[in-house]
Motif scaffolding. Structure first.
Motif: not given
Ligand code: 5AD
Ligand code: SF4
Length: 437
Positions: A7-8, A23-31, A33-41
């Motif tokens: 998740l970026y 909070r959004m990052a926590e809500a999305l369990e199974g993700y 966080q990444t620092e770059t959009p390049d490898d994001a799903d």
């Protein structure tokens, strides 16, 4: 275990958006966080509507992900925050690349929205739901944290200043209950947090349900003062009309409450304040400052200013400069007025751009003079610093003073999270240098 998706999140705007992104990052369990959009799903833009051309900026940011999306059809792209709230449907129509739109009041529904988006459908939620997003989001996995954190205690605004979109994007004023806040604060402290900044668009209007009726912000602060391991308390942003005696008193007596207050005035002319629908005068604002300084003489005052509001004359602008001279600000944020569709002032006769630019220049010159004077006067004084990160030089540490100055300490021999006494030895434009005492 299945591999975590990436998740970026790109966060714009205020501190509440920073909190919401966490909070959004926590809500999305199974993700993870990444620092770059390049490898994001999944790419989430947590947007802000307070500045000019907010929607245009979102479209141009989205444009940058076109290539990524073409390469990676599974990549989901979402827009969150205040632009999503204000223009969500329009965004979906104009930019087919967007899979998901979620407003600030419904981000606890992200897991459902994400699942829907994964099936190839468009997912949009910009409601103001009845259920409590904070309740839904507790009991998520808890990672270790840095020494400072934001904690939203109040959200929304009923003030309707004539220039501002917040009452439309964040909705009506709502306070979280006291026990929820204290639980979250204790949890943050267990995870390493030593300084908490209470957030709210109108934080000093806080009136959450407590053990015996509604509690004021001051009462909440006193309860937090008793949380072991918590060392510093701050709050932002306050409105002059909601400054109460118990809050002045807390600034005088509560040892963990830091001597800093962000108290926007916007303008110094009563005519303009009235047209802004601010419901306070220059005089009543100055009385707030007086009471604050009576309670806590060394308190550092920060403010927000708008120049070139419709019908602002040179004389009105001079009144703003006069007010600034009287208050003496330690730091401030200033803006040229710019129209926000749907707000009352957008319909009025506008001040010419060149006049706004000139006034902003003069206003900022005065503010920066005051800031430098106040910083230079700190040299030779002792302050406490909570270290937040390592500096650029070996052994150097960087943190904030109780007055929220950035402070650099060479050869600090300290770790992130340490709270130390230092003596200020130098002042530069936006920070102080200090040595251990
Ligand atoms: N134009 C310029 N500045 C604005 N602000 C809010 N709305 C506008 C606008 N339409 C400023 C105010 C507020 C800060 C967060 O942003 O000064 O306090
Ligand atoms: Fe906007 Fe005024 Fe509310 Fe602040 S008090 S959020 S400026 S409407």
């Amino acid at each position: 275990m299945p591999m975590a998706r990436k998740l970026y999140i790109k966060t714009y705007g205020c501190q509440m958006n920073v909190y919401d992104s966490e909070r959004m990052a926590e809500a999305l369990e199974g993700y993870e966080q990444t620092e770059t959009p390049d490898d994001a799903d999944m790419i989430l833009l947590n947007t802000c509507h307070i500045r000019e051309k907010a929607a245009e900026k979102v479209y141009s940011e989205l444009g940058r992900y076109k290539g990524l999306k073409a390469e990676k059809p599974d990549l989901k792209i979402g827009v969150a925050g205040c632009v999503a709230q204000a223009e969500g449907e329009e965004i979906m129509r104009r930019q087919p690349m967007v899979d998901l739109v979620v407003g600030p009041q419904s981000y606890h529904r992200l897991p459902e929205l994400e699942a829907k988006a994964r099936t190839g459908k468009k997912a949009l939620d910009t409601e103001f739901p009845e259920e409590d997003k904070f309740e839904r989001l507790k009991n998520r996995p808890k990672a270790k944290r840095g020494p400072t954190a934001f904690l939203t205690v109040q959200e929304g605004c009923d003030k309707f200043c004539a220039f501002c979109v917040v009452p439309y994007t964040r909705g009506a004023e709502v306070s979280r209950p006291v026990d929820q806040i204290l639980t979250e604060a204790r949890d943050l402290v267990e995870r390493g947090v030593r300084e908490i900044t209470l957030l709210g668009q109108n934080v000093n209007a806080y009136h959450g349900a407590g053990t015996d009726g509604e509690w004021s912000l001051a009462r909440l602060i006193w309860a937090l003062n008793d949380v072991d391991g918590l060392e510093r308390i701050r709050f932002t942003t306050s409105h002059p009309n909601d400054m109460t005696d118990d809050l002045y008193d807390a600034h005088g007596r509560c040892e963990k409450l830091m001597p800093y207050l962000h108290l926007p005035v916007q303008a110094g002319s009563d005519k303009i304040l009235k047209r802004m629908n601010r419901s306070h005068t220059a005089e009543s604002y100055l009385r707030c400052i007086e009471k604050l300084r009576a309670a806590r003489p060394d308190i550092l005052i920060s403010g927000d200013f708008i120049v070139g509001f419709p019908e602002e004359t040179e004389e009105d602008f001079q009144a703003t400069l006069d007010l600034i001279r009287e208050v003496r600000y330690g730091t401030a944020y200033s803006f040229k007025y710019s129209t926000r569709p749907g707000t009352p002032a957008a319909e009025r006769d506008q001040v010419e751009e060149s006049v706004k630019t000139d006034r902003l220049y003069r206003l900022q010159a005065l503010l920066s003079e005051q800031q430098q004077e106040i910083q230079r006067a700190m040299v030779g004084k002792q302050v406490s610093v909570l270290f937040e990160r390592e500096g650029r030089l070996p052994g150097q540490m960087v943190g904030k003073s109780e007055y929220l100055h950035a402070v650099h300490v060479a050869d600090a021999g300290a770790a992130i999270g340490d709270l130390v006494r230092v003596e200020v030895i130098d002042s530069s434009t936006n920070s102080l240098a200090a040595k251990l005492v």
